[in-house]
Design a protein around this motif. Structure first.
Motif, PDB file in Angstrom:
ATOM      1  N   VAL A 132       0.911  -1.310   0.061  1.00  0.00           N
ATOM      2  CA  VAL A 132       0.015  -0.028  -0.042  1.00  0.00           C
ATOM      3  C   VAL A 132       0.931   1.288  -0.066  1.00  0.00           C
ATOM      4  N   ARG A 133       0.426   1.974  -0.792  1.00  0.00           N
ATOM      5  CA  ARG A 133       1.335   3.471  -0.898  1.00  0.00           C
ATOM      6  C   ARG A 133      -0.086   4.575  -1.218  1.00  0.00           C
ATOM      7  N   PHE A 134       0.433   5.576  -1.525  1.00  0.00           N
ATOM      8  CA  PHE A 134      -0.508   6.817  -1.919  1.00  0.00           C
ATOM      9  C   PHE A 134      -1.655   6.693  -2.671  1.00  0.00           C
ATOM     10  N   TYR A 135      -1.570   5.677  -3.810  1.00  0.00           N
ATOM     11  CA  TYR A 135      -2.403   5.518  -4.950  1.00  0.00           C
ATOM     12  C   TYR A 135      -3.106   4.274  -4.805  1.00  0.00           C
ATOM     13  N   GLY A 136      -2.789   3.141  -4.028  1.00  0.00           N
ATOM     14  CA  GLY A 136      -3.244   1.619  -4.168  1.00  0.00           C
ATOM     15  C   GLY A 136      -4.367   1.460  -3.500  1.00  0.00           C
ATOM     16  N   HIS A 137      -4.782   0.569  -2.974  1.00  0.00           N
ATOM     17  CA  HIS A 137      -6.107   0.053  -2.216  1.00  0.00           C
ATOM     18  C   HIS A 137      -5.670   0.103  -0.858  1.00  0.00           C
ATOM     19  N   SER A 138      -6.834   0.040   0.140  1.00  0.00           N
ATOM     20  CA  SER A 138      -6.518   0.207   1.321  1.00  0.00           C
ATOM     21  C   SER A 138      -5.878  -1.271   1.887  1.00  0.00           C
ATOM     22  N   PRO A 139      -5.098  -1.148   2.964  1.00  0.00           N
ATOM     23  CA  PRO A 139      -4.437  -2.159   3.543  1.00  0.00           C
ATOM     24  C   PRO A 139      -5.322  -3.643   4.209  1.00  0.00           C
ATOM     25  N   ILE A 140      -5.026  -4.394   3.807  1.00  0.00           N
ATOM     26  CA  ILE A 140      -6.129  -5.704   4.094  1.00  0.00           C
ATOM     27  C   ILE A 140      -6.337  -5.732   5.534  1.00  0.00           C
ATOM     28  N   LEU A 141      -5.161  -5.799   6.370  1.00  0.00           N
ATOM     29  CA  LEU A 141      -5.282  -5.968   7.700  1.00  0.00           C
ATOM     30  C   LEU A 141      -6.123  -4.776   8.506  1.00  0.00           C
ATOM     31  N   ALA A 142      -6.034  -3.441   8.173  1.00  0.00           N
ATOM     32  CA  ALA A 142      -6.616  -2.432   8.658  1.00  0.00           C
ATOM     33  C   ALA A 142      -8.165  -2.576   8.191  1.00  0.00           C
ATOM     34  N   VAL A 143      -8.509  -2.873   7.207  1.00  0.00           N
ATOM     35  CA  VAL A 143      -9.792  -3.157   6.738  1.00  0.00           C
ATOM     36  C   VAL A 143     -10.585  -3.994   7.461  1.00  0.00           C
TER      37      VAL A 143
END
Length: 155
Positions: A132-143
């Protein structure tokens, strides 16, 4: 070799432009994922998007063979707006499976994903946390964590 899921999002919400792709994908028995391109403007009301969804459902002969994607690639939908739109679509088409796609450009992707889930979306684009960086998708563990915490609060 073939592709099993076809997401079609480059038709700019004019369903006539996706007809050829839809016909070929569905004829071949693949999963078709027509996609609403979300933006925020005075004219992009729930009624506007429901008309696009109706055109998609008519083109695809119902909701049984598709997954509808709401693609907010620019991250311009605020949390309540996304929840409202997904809720309106689910109310009009209760059996329709909905995917919500959003990049993390504005920092509000995770709460928007949660709003979409609470409104009835069931598929979400996320990625491995280390990618994950500025333009990707949300981080799976946080979601996963926010979805689980929200679910435990509501029970």
């Amino acid at each position: 070799m073939d592709i099993d899921v076809w997401r079609c999002f480059s038709f700019l919400n004019d369903v006539r432009n996706m007809r050829a792709v839809a016909e070929v994908v569905m004829k071949r028995g693949r999963l078709f994922e027509p996609t609403i391109s979300f933006t925020s403007a005075d004219w992009t009301t729930n009624d506007y998007y429901l008309k696009v969804v109706k055109d998609i459902v008519d083109l695809c002969a119902g909701t049984d063979e598709i997954v509808l994607c709401v693609k907010d690639m620019a991250g311009v939908g605020d949390v309540s707006r996304i929840g409202s739109l997904i809720g309106a679509i689910k109310q009009a088409y209760p059996g329709l499976m909905i995917s919500y796609h959003r990049h993390i450009t504005d920092g509000l992707a995770i709460p928007a994903l949660l709003a979409a889930a609470k409104a009835g979306a069931t598929i979400f684009d996320v990625e491995e946390d280390s990618l994950v960086r500025f333009y990707g998708h949300s981080p799976i563990l946080a979601v996963q964590a926010i979805f689980e915490e929200s679910a435990s609060r509501s029970t």
